[in-house]
Write a protein that holds these residues in place. Structure first.
Motif, mmCIF file in Angstrom:
data_model
loop_
_atom_site.group_PDB
_atom_site.id
_atom_site.type_symbol
_atom_site.label_atom_id
_atom_site.label_comp_id
_atom_site.label_asym_id
_atom_site.label_seq_id
_atom_site.Cartn_x
_atom_site.Cartn_y
_atom_site.Cartn_z
ATOM 1 N N GLU A 119 -22.259 66.204 52.034
ATOM 2 C CA GLU A 119 -21.826 65.226 53.235
ATOM 3 C C GLU A 119 -20.149 65.367 53.757
ATOM 4 O O GLU A 119 -20.354 64.658 54.530
ATOM 5 C CB GLU A 119 -21.458 63.420 51.888
ATOM 6 C CG GLU A 119 -20.833 62.979 52.742
ATOM 7 C CD GLU A 119 -22.404 61.900 53.926
ATOM 8 O OE1 GLU A 119 -21.587 61.055 54.420
ATOM 9 O OE2 GLU A 119 -23.678 62.548 53.988
ATOM 10 N N ARG A 122 -20.691 65.590 57.234
ATOM 11 C CA ARG A 122 -20.563 65.098 58.448
ATOM 12 C C ARG A 122 -19.750 63.640 58.582
ATOM 13 O O ARG A 122 -19.316 63.668 59.626
ATOM 14 C CB ARG A 122 -21.832 64.140 57.373
ATOM 15 C CG ARG A 122 -22.739 62.975 58.884
ATOM 16 C CD ARG A 122 -23.388 62.089 57.931
ATOM 17 N NE ARG A 122 -24.727 63.017 56.838
ATOM 18 C CZ ARG A 122 -25.994 63.925 57.026
ATOM 19 N NH1 ARG A 122 -25.586 64.021 58.971
ATOM 20 N NH2 ARG A 122 -26.122 64.883 56.734
ATOM 21 N N ALA A 496 -22.606 64.811 63.463
ATOM 22 C CA ALA A 496 -22.442 64.027 62.487
ATOM 23 C C ALA A 496 -24.105 63.079 61.891
ATOM 24 O O ALA A 496 -23.887 62.683 61.456
ATOM 25 C CB ALA A 496 -22.097 63.175 63.241
ATOM 26 N N GLN A 497 -24.851 63.450 62.730
ATOM 27 C CA GLN A 497 -26.498 63.098 62.543
ATOM 28 C C GLN A 497 -27.538 64.117 61.781
ATOM 29 O O GLN A 497 -29.215 64.159 61.771
ATOM 30 C CB GLN A 497 -27.018 62.354 63.543
ATOM 31 C CG GLN A 497 -26.074 62.018 64.410
ATOM 32 C CD GLN A 497 -25.856 59.914 63.844
ATOM 33 O OE1 GLN A 497 -27.303 59.759 62.817
ATOM 34 N NE2 GLN A 497 -24.820 59.632 64.126
#
Length: 591
Positions: A119, A122, A496-497
């Protein structure tokens, strides 16, 4: 860019940061532990989460069971087992923890899930230049005073270290939410300025063919001759405040010589600072403290305090009697000849910092100022009280730095022709450039001895830390350019996706963990007045990147793995840029 096996071994004793995870994840895990404590009917106010010294002990550990043993009257390991069992049940629904283990007398070791570790990439791509920032400052004002050189000569390497450290510290504080003002305090009064004027006057007379003892007068070096020539030529110096100072050309007018020489050298220092990429928000003149009556006001406050006394024709302040001063002896305020000691204008100057609303003030100074800290704080307590001002504990904070030795060809360089008796800041920049100068000067703890190795700073090898870090950034840019040429590139928004589940190798996990360290590094650098930690961190992140690059292919055929690795590289590039920006070093795309 050709694939090269670069390596960097961090200096021994590199500190281990307290967390390798995002603040939100730490809070979530602390909440899980708090919920699990209901099993043993305990609810401590604070849940301590530590970073284990050994990686095999997990990503986090909590000693909460040890702390509860006396209260619960049970063996800590038994308490830990009960807490761990409940944690396993709770964490199954969150995906945060992959394993919960009890070790030793009752430590609970926690291993993060791969999803939790992934994570961070991101988050970096979402926050971009804001990643690593914080809100500790809460928009409060902080004044960082640094450099503060006498306008009596070019800036030397000691000033260079102070400028690099002070500017980096200001950047770090700003990143953590402080409204930072950078201030340069000019010591433009006193005997050293008069000595500058007489030194230039002697050179002026020498240039006119008049008999003089110029070689035995005050300041030496080519720069004094340069000022004398400019003065005789009637040159004009554009001062920072927009007022032009024109040389009178009269060798007898010592006041005119003084005024021109100070303006000339302030302008030279401005050029040096511009070359180093350092800016200031304010410039404060010591002379203004006398002109505005602030020095006299500070002395009156000391007299009114009842803490002064006369001895041997001098006026003393009983600093040893001032609560919290820490001074080991009383200090002279006014000497027998009627002049004030230098700590008096320093006290008056710090009163102005409080009056301007700076409840946090940090001074970056040479280690030779160590003895002045206590007396200034003591005098400030007295002077501020008379004006109804509260002085925060430990005000001002002080970062002391040691001097720099310059090495070239294995030999110490002790002076330059222009400066005369020392190596000038401009020499460093001319030899190795701004980036290497700033990185090297920030790369060691301020209070440690430091040898600036010119040959190392010029080398294009893994042994040169600034080259090593910048090359990591350029390497990423090269891979991203290759991806663009192949039509497989992704940008930060895409990154980020992107699904990050394919990032599972040991090298990828190490990079992700290192990325998650960055906010803690910046926070601790701000709290500890330790910008060198950012330089240490950048070398570690570069090492992880080079290790990953040499071990794994990025542009693989598998589109999911390729996109995940490109997203990881985008995140590493962003953090490298953020970190280099904090210490004032560029992030080149090509090397």
């Amino acid at each position: 860019m050709a694939r090269r096996a670069l390596r960097y071994t961090p200096a021994s004793g590199r500190r281990t940061y307290l967390s390798s995870m995002l603040a939100e994840q730490r809070q979530a895990i602390a909440e899980l532990v708090r919920q699990a404590l209901a099993t043993v009917r305990a609810a401590p106010d604070h849940i301590e989460l530590q970073r284990p010294k050994l990686p095999e002990h997990g990503d986090l550990a909590t000693p909460v069971a040890l702390a509860l043993a006396r209260e619960l009257g049970q063996p800590p390991r038994k308490i830990a087992e009960a807490i761990a069992a409940r944690l396993r049940e709770l964490s199954a629904s969150t995906g945060l923890l992959a394993a919960v283990e009890v070790a030793g007398p009752g430590f609970i070791n926690l291993r993060l899930s791969e999803v939790a570790k992934q994570e961070v990439a991101r988050t970096v791509l979402r926050e971009r230049s804001g990643y690593g920032g914080g809100r500790e400052g809460a928009q409060r004002g902080a004044l960082v005073e640094f450099l503060s050189a006498n306008p009596t000569g070019p800036l030397h390497v000691g000033h260079a270290r102070q400028a690099a450290l002070g500017d980096a510290l200001a950047n770090v504080l700003a990143a953590r939410g402080w409204q930072v003002s950078r201030e340069f305090y000019y010591n433009d009064g006193g005997a050293q300025i008069e000595q500058l004027a007489t030194s230039v006057q002697a050179r002026v007379r020498e240039l006119r063919g008049e008999p003089t003892e110029a070689d035995q007068v005050g300041y030496l070096g080519e720069y004094i001759v340069e000022i004398a020539r400019a003065y005789l030529a009637g040159a004009t110096v554009q001062a920072r405040d927009g007022v032009a100072v024109r040389a009178a050309g009269d060798p007898k007018d010592l006041e005119a010589i003084r005024r021109f020489a100070v303006a000339y050298l302030r302008h030279e220092q401005d050029l040096d600072l511009e070359a180093l990429g350092v800016r200031f928000d304010h410039f404060y003149l010591e002379s203004s403290l006398y002109a505005d009556g602030r020095v006299d006001a500070a002395v009156r406050a000391m007299l009114q305090s009842g803490l002064t006394y006369e001895s041997e024709g001098a006026l003393w302040l009983r600093t040893t009697a001032i609560e919290g001063s820490g001074d080991d002896k009383d200090r002279v305020v006014r000497k027998a000849d009627g002049s004030f000691t230098y700590f008096v204008p320093d006290v008056a100057y710090h009163v102005t910092k409080l009056e301007r609303g700076f409840t946090r003030a940090i001074n970056v100074q040479g280690s030779d100022h160590h003895g002045t800290v206590a007396r200034v704080r003591a005098g400030l307590q007295v002077a501020a009280r008379s004006r109804g001002l509260d002085v925060p504990p430990g005000y001002p904070e002080v970062m002391l730095h040691k001097m720099v030795r310059v090495m070239r060809g294995g030999q110490e360089v002790k002076m330059s022709k222009r400066a005369g008796t020392f190596v000038a800041l401009r020499d460093l920049i001319d030899w190795v450039g701004c980036d290497a100068t700033r990185f090297f000067l920030v790369s060691r703890k301020a209070d440690t001895e430091f040898a600036f190795d010119i040959d190392l700073a010029l080398s294009r090898s893994e042994d040169n830390p600034v080259y090593y870090v910048q090359y990591a950034h350029a390497r990423i840019c090269s891979v991203l350019a290759q991806a663009a040429a192949q039509g497989t590139a992704i940008d930060e928004d895409d990154g980020a996706q992107v699904g990050l589940a394919p990032l599972t190798s040991a090298r990828e996990m190490a990079l992700l963990a290192c990325l998650s360290d960055f906010p803690d590094v910046v926070r601790e650098a701000a709290e500890g007045l330790a910008p060198h930690q950012v330089a240490f961190y950048l070398r570690e992140l570069a090492a992880q990147l080079h290790g990953f690059y040499n071990a794994e292919r990025i542009l693989v055929d598998d589109p999911d793995l390729r996109s995940a690795r490109l997203a990881l590289l985008l995140a590493v590039r962003q953090v490298l840029r953020n970190g280099l920006g904090l210490i004032g070093v560029s992030a080149p795309e090509r090397m």
